[in-house]
Design a protein around this motif. Sequence first.
Motif, PDB file in Angstrom:
ATOM      1  N   GLY A   1       0.858  -1.251   0.095  1.00 42.08           N
ATOM      2  CA  GLY A   1      -0.116  -0.123  -0.101  1.00 42.08           C
ATOM      3  C   GLY A   1       0.939   1.307  -0.089  1.00 42.08           C
ATOM      4  O   GLY A   1       2.077   1.208   0.042  1.00 42.08           O
ATOM      5  N   PHE A   2       0.099   2.452   0.274  1.00 38.87           N
ATOM      6  CA  PHE A   2       0.954   3.651   0.026  1.00 38.87           C
ATOM      7  C   PHE A   2       1.829   4.006   1.406  1.00 38.87           C
ATOM      8  O   PHE A   2       2.735   4.663   1.008  1.00 38.87           O
ATOM      9  N   GLY A   3       1.833   3.077   2.137  1.00 39.66           N
ATOM     10  CA  GLY A   3       2.405   2.973   3.277  1.00 39.66           C
ATOM     11  C   GLY A   3       3.870   2.611   3.238  1.00 39.66           C
ATOM     12  O   GLY A   3       4.717   2.761   3.925  1.00 39.66           O
TER      13      GLY A   3
ATOM     14  N   ARG B   1     -11.551   3.300  -1.946  1.00 44.60           N
ATOM     15  CA  ARG B   1     -11.830   3.713  -3.484  1.00 44.60           C
ATOM     16  C   ARG B   1     -11.003   4.852  -3.700  1.00 44.60           C
ATOM     17  O   ARG B   1     -10.534   5.031  -4.890  1.00 44.60           O
ATOM     18  N   ARG B   2     -11.039   6.002  -2.784  1.00 45.03           N
ATOM     19  CA  ARG B   2     -10.401   7.344  -3.203  1.00 45.03           C
ATOM     20  C   ARG B   2      -8.833   6.933  -3.497  1.00 45.03           C
ATOM     21  O   ARG B   2      -8.180   7.415  -4.338  1.00 45.03           O
ATOM     22  N   GLY B   3      -8.411   6.152  -2.572  1.00 48.31           N
ATOM     23  CA  GLY B   3      -7.116   5.995  -2.769  1.00 48.31           C
ATOM     24  C   GLY B   3      -6.384   4.904  -3.881  1.00 48.31           C
ATOM     25  O   GLY B   3      -5.572   5.489  -4.637  1.00 48.31           O
ATOM     26  N   THR B   4      -7.080   4.007  -4.021  1.00 48.43           N
ATOM     27  CA  THR B   4      -6.840   2.813  -5.209  1.00 48.43           C
ATOM     28  C   THR B   4      -7.206   3.561  -6.514  1.00 48.43           C
ATOM     29  O   THR B   4      -6.250   3.153  -7.336  1.00 48.43           O
TER      30      THR B   4
ATOM     31  N   ALA C   1     -11.321  -5.219  -7.270  1.00 45.28           N
ATOM     32  CA  ALA C   1     -10.777  -5.167  -5.886  1.00 45.28           C
ATOM     33  C   ALA C   1     -10.365  -3.689  -5.580  1.00 45.28           C
ATOM     34  O   ALA C   1     -10.539  -3.083  -4.516  1.00 45.28           O
ATOM     35  N   PHE C   2      -9.541  -3.038  -6.627  1.00 44.34           N
ATOM     36  CA  PHE C   2      -8.841  -1.835  -6.637  1.00 44.34           C
ATOM     37  C   PHE C   2      -9.761  -0.685  -7.293  1.00 44.34           C
ATOM     38  O   PHE C   2      -9.156   0.410  -7.340  1.00 44.34           O
TER      39      PHE C   2
END
Length: 421
Positions: free
Chosen positions: A111-113, A165-168, A188-189
Motif C-alpha cells: 500500500g501507499f504506506g 476507493r479514493r486511494g486505489t 478489488a482496486f
Amino acid sequence: MASAGYSFASANLRKLLAAPRYLLGGLRARTVARDPKRWVIGSAFGVGDGALAFARAARELPDPPTLTWLAGSEAEAAQARAAGFDHVLPRDSREGMDATLQAGLVAVTHGFGDVNRYGVTGAVIIQLWHGAPLKKLHADSPAVVGAGALGRIPGMTALTRWAYRRGTRRISLLPVSSPLFQPFMRSAFHLTDQVQVLGEPRTDVLFDGEPEALTAAARDLLAHHLGDLGDSRVVLFAPTWRDGAPDPAIPSAEEWQLIEDLCERHDLVLVVRPHPLGVGAYRRTSHRVRLLPPSVQPESMPLLWGAAALVTDYSSILVDYAVTGRPIVLLTPDLEQYRRTRGLYVDFEELSGGGWAASWPEALAALDAVFTDPERHAAAGEHSRRLAARFHSFADGRNAERVARAAADLVAERFGSRPAG
C-alpha cells in the motif's frame, strides 16, 4: 516492517484518524514539481521480491531514473544499500516525505504506506502487489474494509470503503500474471485499464533457468539456512495470513508426531514457513521438521524449486509453486468460515483438483499417496502444470523488464519527459 498484531480494522482506523495528514500532504503535492527522472520504491516486507526485481529492471532502462529506497528501519536501510541502492532514506522522515513528493514515480508492493503515504498524490503509482489474488482483496472483501468495533457506528464502514476507493483509483499500473486475474484486481482496486497482463516481477526468478539448475540452487539456499539436507526431499508448508486471527492449521502434539512419522517413512523434511503477519507459534523443530520464517529468509520465490511438494491453503504461493509442476496439497480446516468472512475469487473445487484436506491427518494421507503411488504423483503434477498454464501468461523471466518499460511510458505520458528509451 509490519507487526504480527496487524489487522485490517486497526489499520483502517489509523488511516481515518490520519485524514488531516493526508489532506496536508495533498496540498503540499500541489506546490512541488515532480521530477520524472526520480523514482521512489518501498515495500512493507523489506528489500526483495517484486520491488527489488522492478528496481533492478529500472536500472537497466536505456536512460535509467535515479532510484531511492524508502526504508522503514535501520536494518532495512542496510539491506537496501547492500542491494545497490545509492539513495536510501527513512520512509517516515521529513526527507522521506520530500523524496516522495518530488518523485515522478512511486512503486509499492502492499500500500501507499510502503513509501511516505502522505506524499503520493500526483505521482505515477505502480502497484506491484505481492501475490496473485485467490482470496478476495480490498473492496471485494468485507474483512478488508471493515472498521472493527467502530463498524457499529452508522456510516463508518461506508466511510472506510470510500477511503479505499479514493486511494486505489490513483494507481497508474497494476501488473498481473494472467488474464484470469485481471477482473479480480480491477474489482478489488476500483481500476480498469490500469490492470495489465505484463507478468509479476517477483516471479521472474522462477523462470530464470532450467528446472535442474533452479532445483539445485533452491536446495542450496535451503541447506544454507537449515543445514545439510542430504538426499531428503523437502515438503514446504506455507499457510496464509488469517487477517489477524490465529492460524487454524498449527498442528497439535499428536499431529506433529504423525508428521514426523510420515517424514521418516518417506525421508522427508517438512519446512514450515509462516506468513510474515501470521498469528500463532510453530514450536516443533527436529531433524524432520524445520522452521524457516521470513525474518530469516525474506523471499519465498527462490525456495520454491527446492520443494518436492507444497502444503498450503488460500495463499498465492500456490500460484507461484504450480510452475514447478509438482504436487500441491490444500489444507483448509476453516474453508467455510473463510469463504464467508474473507471470500475467494476462484472455484476451490477446481483449484484443488477435486480434493482437499480439512485436517492434518487428511493432508498427510494425501502426501503419503503422492509419494507412494507413481500414478497419483503424476496426476498431481499434471494438475499443477494445468494451473500454471492458466496462472502465468509469460514464462520468459522478463516480467520486471516489461513492467519497468510500461512504467517509463506512463511517466513520459504524465510529465511529457521520457526518463527511459
